[in-house]
Scaffold this motif. Structure first.
Motif: not given
Length: 173
Positions: A57-65, A82-87
């Motif tokens: 949800p945070l990644v979607k919030l900062y990266n609108p379509i 999202t995968g990169l953020v988690r790493i």
């Protein structure tokens, strides 16, 4: 990292030195260092876990379509980010811990291990880039899949942070 790197080390070093030198109370100085390290590590792990849970949800919030994206392309990129953020969250935990260790070493006039740690951090980055580079070169067609190289680079950042912390920990034993 900003809080741990700036404010915490700026406040920590004078207090540590005060107890180590002025008060001649090495036991209290090490107790303060242990407490700061434990608190920083605990807080960073909790924040990282929250980040792991809410990364999507945070990644979607900062990266609108974007207007020119299809829903499929957008979701593919959101999943990648999202995968990169988690790493990368683990890099923040490791480097946040490393700041305390670095501060202790600096306060004790040990500048060699933090310097070597910085070099090892860059070595870790390079280690992460190498597999991705060779895979990207091997798949140099019209649309190479660069997902693995990007993940590889992110893992390299975490490896670099671990190497930096690892070498610094040898000076605190």
């Amino acid at each position: 990292n900003i809080i741990a790197g700036g404010a915490l080390s700026s406040a920590f070093i004078p207090v540590f030195i005060k107890y180590m030198i002025s008060e001649d109370d090495e036991k209290s100085a090490w107790h303060i260092a242990n407490t700061a390290l434990t608190l920083a590590l605990s807080l960073l792990v909790v924040l990282a876990i929250i980040g792991l849970i809410f990364a999507g949800p945070l990644v979607k919030l900062y990266n609108p379509i974007a207007p020119n994206y299809t829903q499929t392309d957008y979701l593919r990129e959101i999943n990648l980010i999202t995968g990169l953020v988690r790493i990368m969250l683990w890099q923040a935990v490791i480097l946040g811990t490393s700041v305390i260790v670095n501060s202790v070493l600096n306060a004790r006039q040990n500048f060699l291990l933090p310097a070597i740690g910085t070099v090892l951090y860059n070595v870790g980055l390079i280690i992460g880039l190498i597999p991705g580079f060779f895979l990207a070169v091997a798949g140099h067609g019209t649309h190479p899949d660069l997902t693995f190289p990007v993940y590889s680079a992110s893992v390299g950042v975490v490896i670099g942070a671990a190497l930096q912390l690892g070498i610094q920990l040898t000076g605190i034993k």
